[in-house]
Design a protein around this motif. Structure first.
Motif, mmCIF file in Angstrom:
data_model
loop_
_atom_site.group_PDB
_atom_site.id
_atom_site.type_symbol
_atom_site.label_atom_id
_atom_site.label_comp_id
_atom_site.label_asym_id
_atom_site.label_seq_id
_atom_site.Cartn_x
_atom_site.Cartn_y
_atom_site.Cartn_z
ATOM 1 N N GLY A 29 0.833 -1.191 0.000
ATOM 2 C CA GLY A 29 0.000 0.000 0.000
ATOM 3 C C GLY A 29 0.871 1.245 0.000
ATOM 4 O O GLY A 29 2.072 1.194 -0.302
ATOM 5 N N VAL A 30 0.277 2.360 0.346
ATOM 6 C CA VAL A 30 0.997 3.636 0.362
ATOM 7 C C VAL A 30 2.177 3.540 1.328
ATOM 8 O O VAL A 30 2.022 3.101 2.473
ATOM 9 C CB VAL A 30 0.062 4.790 0.776
ATOM 10 C CG1 VAL A 30 0.842 6.097 0.931
ATOM 11 C CG2 VAL A 30 -1.051 4.966 -0.257
ATOM 12 N N LYS A 31 3.341 3.934 0.870
ATOM 13 C CA LYS A 31 4.534 3.834 1.704
ATOM 14 C C LYS A 31 4.431 4.760 2.911
ATOM 15 O O LYS A 31 4.063 5.928 2.800
ATOM 16 C CB LYS A 31 5.781 4.142 0.881
ATOM 17 C CG LYS A 31 6.072 3.071 -0.170
ATOM 18 C CD LYS A 31 7.424 3.278 -0.831
ATOM 19 C CE LYS A 31 7.734 2.121 -1.774
ATOM 20 N NZ LYS A 31 9.063 2.253 -2.410
ATOM 21 N N LEU A 32 4.776 4.222 4.071
ATOM 22 C CA LEU A 32 4.526 4.918 5.334
ATOM 23 C C LEU A 32 5.307 6.215 5.505
ATOM 24 O O LEU A 32 4.773 7.167 6.104
ATOM 25 C CB LEU A 32 4.808 3.968 6.504
ATOM 26 C CG LEU A 32 4.019 2.651 6.480
ATOM 27 C CD1 LEU A 32 4.228 1.898 7.785
ATOM 28 C CD2 LEU A 32 2.535 2.902 6.235
ATOM 29 N N PRO A 33 6.541 6.342 5.020
ATOM 30 C CA PRO A 33 7.228 7.632 5.175
ATOM 31 C C PRO A 33 6.520 8.792 4.479
ATOM 32 O O PRO A 33 6.822 9.953 4.773
ATOM 33 C CB PRO A 33 8.612 7.374 4.556
ATOM 34 C CG PRO A 33 8.816 5.903 4.685
ATOM 35 C CD PRO A 33 7.454 5.314 4.466
ATOM 36 N N GLU A 34 5.588 8.495 3.587
ATOM 37 C CA GLU A 34 4.882 9.549 2.868
ATOM 38 C C GLU A 34 3.652 10.051 3.618
ATOM 39 O O GLU A 34 2.909 10.882 3.103
ATOM 40 C CB GLU A 34 4.459 9.027 1.488
ATOM 41 C CG GLU A 34 5.638 8.632 0.608
ATOM 42 C CD GLU A 34 5.218 8.056 -0.736
ATOM 43 O OE1 GLU A 34 6.100 7.740 -1.537
ATOM 44 O OE2 GLU A 34 4.001 7.921 -0.976
ATOM 45 N N MET A 46 -5.239 0.921 2.981
ATOM 46 C CA MET A 46 -4.609 1.705 1.917
ATOM 47 C C MET A 46 -3.130 1.902 2.214
ATOM 48 O O MET A 46 -2.314 2.104 1.319
ATOM 49 C CB MET A 46 -5.275 3.077 1.792
ATOM 50 C CG MET A 46 -6.512 3.114 0.926
ATOM 51 S SD MET A 46 -6.188 2.780 -0.817
ATOM 52 C CE MET A 46 -5.185 4.179 -1.300
ATOM 53 N N LEU A 47 -2.783 1.832 3.506
ATOM 54 C CA LEU A 47 -1.411 2.007 3.946
ATOM 55 C C LEU A 47 -0.688 0.664 3.979
ATOM 56 O O LEU A 47 -1.321 -0.389 4.066
ATOM 57 C CB LEU A 47 -1.413 2.619 5.353
ATOM 58 C CG LEU A 47 -2.032 4.011 5.467
ATOM 59 C CD1 LEU A 47 -2.495 4.268 6.893
ATOM 60 C CD2 LEU A 47 -1.039 5.071 5.019
ATOM 61 N N ASP A 48 0.615 0.727 3.935
ATOM 62 C CA ASP A 48 1.415 -0.499 4.016
ATOM 63 C C ASP A 48 1.482 -0.955 5.472
ATOM 64 O O ASP A 48 2.541 -0.952 6.108
ATOM 65 C CB ASP A 48 2.820 -0.255 3.455
ATOM 66 C CG ASP A 48 3.656 -1.526 3.405
ATOM 67 O OD1 ASP A 48 3.058 -2.622 3.386
ATOM 68 O OD2 ASP A 48 4.899 -1.428 3.396
ATOM 69 N N ILE A 49 0.313 -1.333 5.985
ATOM 70 C CA ILE A 49 0.153 -1.800 7.365
ATOM 71 C C ILE A 49 -0.686 -3.062 7.332
ATOM 72 O O ILE A 49 -1.709 -3.113 6.650
ATOM 73 C CB ILE A 49 -0.554 -0.743 8.243
ATOM 74 C CG1 ILE A 49 0.330 0.483 8.439
ATOM 75 C CG2 ILE A 49 -0.944 -1.324 9.596
ATOM 76 C CD1 ILE A 49 -0.361 1.615 9.179
ATOM 77 N N ASP A 50 -0.270 -4.078 8.052
ATOM 78 C CA ASP A 50 -1.128 -5.253 8.213
ATOM 79 C C ASP A 50 -0.767 -5.956 9.511
ATOM 80 O O ASP A 50 0.387 -5.948 9.947
ATOM 81 C CB ASP A 50 -0.999 -6.212 7.025
ATOM 82 C CG ASP A 50 0.388 -6.780 6.869
ATOM 83 O OD1 ASP A 50 0.577 -7.975 7.134
ATOM 84 O OD2 ASP A 50 1.303 -6.011 6.481
ATOM 85 N N GLY A 51 -1.789 -6.523 10.141
ATOM 86 C CA GLY A 51 -1.602 -7.207 11.407
ATOM 87 C C GLY A 51 -1.829 -8.701 11.273
ATOM 88 O O GLY A 51 -2.332 -9.183 10.259
#
Length: 451
Positions: free
Chosen positions: A389-394, A414-419
């Motif tokens: 997803g969207v790169k977190l530093p952005e 949408m973010l590059d996050i997953d649990g």
């Protein structure tokens, strides 16, 4: 001619994150005009099927740092947001709106009704009460930045199919027009303008979801499946579908992947929390291996080979007169134990007193070092979690606002996050969307809102 509509805030994506962000914005500043747009005909479709239809709302982990450790990607970035809105806040949010949650033995939390419709009804009601305008069948295919800092959205009043899944490393097309199922270009039925925009379209597996972020100058970490089960064809597992062992330890040789938890034997291989956690932490590594690898199962949890042999010797001394296949070592089930005894080369009528050292060692290895060849993956029931997803530093995690485009916010997958499995992906959605919604409302509170 296209119609022109305007609103203060547009939220794209009618899932958990979209709803929560829209509600948070509207409740934080009553009177703010918020429109929530969903490409398909139904809102909260993923909520409906999650948790086997019960909706695993969150996890009973009330320490932000410990909570953040349950995210293979994005955990460090979430520590700050979790200090502002975490599981205890989710519990209170739903309880304040008449929905009680319960905690199960493994920490997962569900509505006491055990029905995801309870969560859907609550979110729908909260959205309507706060004045959010709900718009199904409204796909957004293009977004432009306006001179005044707002956004112009090309909205089509029809459900448009997106490319369902992107493979690891596949390039995302960013063309301005998108074909419908007949191959014809889709012309927008409406132009919608807004000052604040929240993208909460779920994971970026759908090409159209990723394209919106790309149009606005963001970069995407290529999406790959995160929660998935292992496909294994092995005679040792034949006829054992439905057998579960808790705890078992799952290891992927050649990697650092090692998870302890329940393992379920299925018709196609392995599932259960232990497998799913391994798949989450190893999502990118296992994708690089094209989902072909060896998995090692320790059916005795964390027992070592020496400890397993010692347990067998103890049984030889204490249960010598009994048949080996009739004395089951916990946590195994009788069916699985009998199969392991058989594949260890021990005749079915052998008694414990007759257990020879070679057979004892073979049995111990099958118990703690059983290796199986994985030949593919399957989705975990109706779960569709991806990493990427969207790169977190952005993204500024204090507001969930883009560092590239002011006024643009992101939430959820949408973010590059997953649990890992257990309610953590929903908690990330609640947290990031709540912060985004509040931040958008606060921006209107400190300006004239361009209204």
């Amino acid at each position: 001619m296209n119609s022109i509509n305007t609103t203060d805030v547009a939220v794209i994506g009618g899932g958990a994150a979209g709803f929560f962000g829209a509600i948070a914005c509207a409740e934080a500043r009553p009177g703010t005009r918020v429109q929530l747009l969903e490409r398909g005909p139904n809102f909260l479709a993923k909520v409906k099927i999650s948790g086997g239809g019960r909706c695993n709302v969150t996890h009973h982990c009330l320490d932000p740092k410990l909570l953040a450790q349950r995210y293979p990607r994005g955990g460090r970035a979430l520590i700050g947001p979790f200090t502002r809105f975490q599981a205890i806040d989710t519990i209170k949010w739903f309880e304040d709106r008449g929905v009680a949650l319960k905690t199960e033995a493994d920490g997962r939390m569900f509505p006491t009704t055990d029905n995801s419709q309870t969560i859907i009804d609550c979110l729908m009601d909260a959205a309507r009460r706060s004045g959010v305008v709900l718009r199904p069948n409204c796909g957004v295919d293009q977004i432009e930045r306006m001179a005044d800092g707002g956004f112009r959205l090309a909205v089509g009043r029809a459900s448009l199919p997106g490319k369902p899944v992107l493979q690891a490393g596949e390039q995302i097309q960013t063309a301005g027009s998108f074909p419908n199922s007949s191959g014809r270009e889709v012309r927008p039925a409406e132009t919608l303008t807004c000052q604040k925009l929240l993208l909460a379209l779920g994971g970026c597996r759908a090409e159209s979801a990723a394209a919106l972020a790309l149009q606005l100058g963001h970069t995407i970490e290529p999406p790959v499946p995160s929660l998935f089960t292992f496909q294994v064809a092995d005679k040792r597992l034949e006829g054992l579908a439905g057998v579960a062992v808790d705890p078992a330890t799952v290891t992927i040789p050649g990697t650092k992947l090692k998870e302890t938890g329940p393992v379920l034997i299925t018709h196609w291989g392995f599932s259960g929390p232990g497998i799913l956690r391994a798949s989450a932490w190893g999502a990118r590594e296992l994708a690089r291996r094209n989902y072909t690898f060896t998995v090692r199962i320790n059916w005795l949890g964390t027992a070592t080979l020496d400890e397993a042999v010692a347990r067998l010797i103890q049984l030889r001394q204490s249960d010598g007169a009994k048949l080996i296949r009739n004395v089951v070592l916990p946590p195994l089930t009788a069916r699985l134990w009998e199969r392991i005894v058989a594949v260890s080369g021990i005749p079915s009528e052998t008694r414990w007193s007759g257990l020879q050292k070679p057979h004892a060692l073979a049995l111990a290895r099958q118990l703690v070092e059983a290796e199986f060849q994985v030949t593919g993956k399957s989705l975990n029931k109706d779960e569709f979690v991806t990493c990427g997803g969207v790169k977190l530093p952005e993204v500024n995690f204090k507001t969930m606002e883009s560092r590239v485009i002011p006024g643009l916010h992101f939430a959820g997958e949408m973010l590059d996050i997953d649990g890992v499995t257990g309610g953590f992906n929903f908690q990330a959605a609640w947290t990031t969307s709540w912060i985004a919604g509040r931040a958008m409302a606060e921006a209107f509170s400190t300006t004239d809102g361009h209204r």
